[in-house]
Design a protein around this motif. Structure first.
Motif, mmCIF file in Angstrom:
data_model
loop_
_atom_site.group_PDB
_atom_site.id
_atom_site.type_symbol
_atom_site.label_atom_id
_atom_site.label_comp_id
_atom_site.label_asym_id
_atom_site.label_seq_id
_atom_site.Cartn_x
_atom_site.Cartn_y
_atom_site.Cartn_z
ATOM 1 N N ASP A 90 -18.811 26.897 5.339
ATOM 2 C CA ASP A 90 -19.271 25.649 4.737
ATOM 3 C C ASP A 90 -18.253 25.115 3.728
ATOM 4 O O ASP A 90 -18.615 24.450 2.753
ATOM 5 C CB ASP A 90 -20.624 25.872 4.058
ATOM 6 N N CYS A 91 -17.014 25.378 3.991
ATOM 7 C CA CYS A 91 -15.934 25.046 3.067
ATOM 8 C C CYS A 91 -15.902 23.563 2.700
ATOM 9 O O CYS A 91 -15.988 22.691 3.563
ATOM 10 C CB CYS A 91 -14.601 25.440 3.701
ATOM 11 N N CYS A 92 -15.819 23.333 1.454
ATOM 12 C CA CYS A 92 -15.537 22.004 0.908
ATOM 13 C C CYS A 92 -16.577 20.947 1.267
ATOM 14 O O CYS A 92 -16.268 19.756 1.292
ATOM 15 C CB CYS A 92 -14.146 21.560 1.308
ATOM 16 N N ASN A 93 -17.782 21.391 1.610
ATOM 17 C CA ASN A 93 -18.879 20.462 1.851
ATOM 18 C C ASN A 93 -18.501 19.331 2.816
ATOM 19 O O ASN A 93 -18.755 18.157 2.565
ATOM 20 C CB ASN A 93 -19.400 19.904 0.520
ATOM 21 N N GLY A 94 -17.865 19.719 3.900
ATOM 22 C CA GLY A 94 -17.547 18.728 4.923
ATOM 23 C C GLY A 94 -16.236 17.999 4.726
ATOM 24 O O GLY A 94 -15.975 17.020 5.421
ATOM 25 N N ALA A 95 -15.405 18.448 3.799
ATOM 26 C CA ALA A 95 -14.093 17.826 3.581
ATOM 27 C C ALA A 95 -13.008 18.855 3.918
ATOM 28 O O ALA A 95 -12.402 19.450 3.024
ATOM 29 C CB ALA A 95 -13.963 17.343 2.140
ATOM 30 N N PRO A 96 -12.749 19.092 5.211
ATOM 31 C CA PRO A 96 -11.834 20.160 5.610
ATOM 32 C C PRO A 96 -10.415 20.010 5.071
ATOM 33 O O PRO A 96 -9.699 20.991 4.945
ATOM 34 C CB PRO A 96 -11.857 20.111 7.135
ATOM 35 N N GLU A 97 -10.013 18.800 4.732
ATOM 36 C CA GLU A 97 -8.658 18.628 4.188
ATOM 37 C C GLU A 97 -8.484 19.379 2.870
ATOM 38 O O GLU A 97 -7.377 19.779 2.508
ATOM 39 C CB GLU A 97 -8.318 17.135 4.016
ATOM 40 N N LEU A 98 -9.569 19.613 2.153
ATOM 41 C CA LEU A 98 -9.487 20.376 0.912
ATOM 42 C C LEU A 98 -9.237 21.859 1.182
ATOM 43 O O LEU A 98 -8.703 22.568 0.334
ATOM 44 C CB LEU A 98 -10.769 20.207 0.085
ATOM 45 N N CYS A 99 -9.619 22.327 2.352
ATOM 46 C CA CYS A 99 -9.431 23.734 2.729
ATOM 47 C C CYS A 99 -8.076 23.984 3.389
ATOM 48 O O CYS A 99 -7.696 25.125 3.602
ATOM 49 C CB CYS A 99 -10.535 24.181 3.681
#
Length: 110
Positions: A90-99
């Motif tokens: 559930d990384c970054c609440n749907g903002a994969p660019e942050l991961c």
């Protein structure tokens, strides 16, 4: 990997010698290292090392491979990938660019 498997893997890595074994096997790559040599490299009694290897294998982080009379251990990269995937599910609440920096750090060309 599910929650129980993740807890087993984290518990296995939460002990100093087992963490050292896992990191050693990751560095060794797909050819792995014989059990006796792992004990020697980490200056650990073979009986004790055998117990550590069993815990790591049960957690799905390493796997034994028979090589004649020798048992070599190899880091199970699928187990590691599954652990990381569960932790980052559930990384970054749907903002994969942050991961992306984390994903780039754990991605190798191996």
């Amino acid at each position: 990997m599910n929650r129980k498997g993740t807890l087993n893997a984290l518990a296995a890595l939460g002990q100093e010698t087992r963490l050292d074994v896992f990191r050693l096997l990751v560095r060794a790559g797909p050819e792995g290292i014989p059990a006796g040599e792992i004990a020697t490299r980490l200056d650990t009694i073979q009986n004790t090392m055998s117990a550590h290897l069993k815990v790591l294998a049960h957690a799905g982080l390493i796997r034994p491979e028979r090589d004649g009379r020798t048992v070599r251990y190899v880091a199970d990269m699928t187990g590691l990938r599954d652990l990381l995937a569960y932790l980052m599910e559930d990384c970054c609440n749907g903002a994969p660019e942050l991961c992306r920096p984390v994903i780039n750090a754990v991605t190798c060309d191996c």
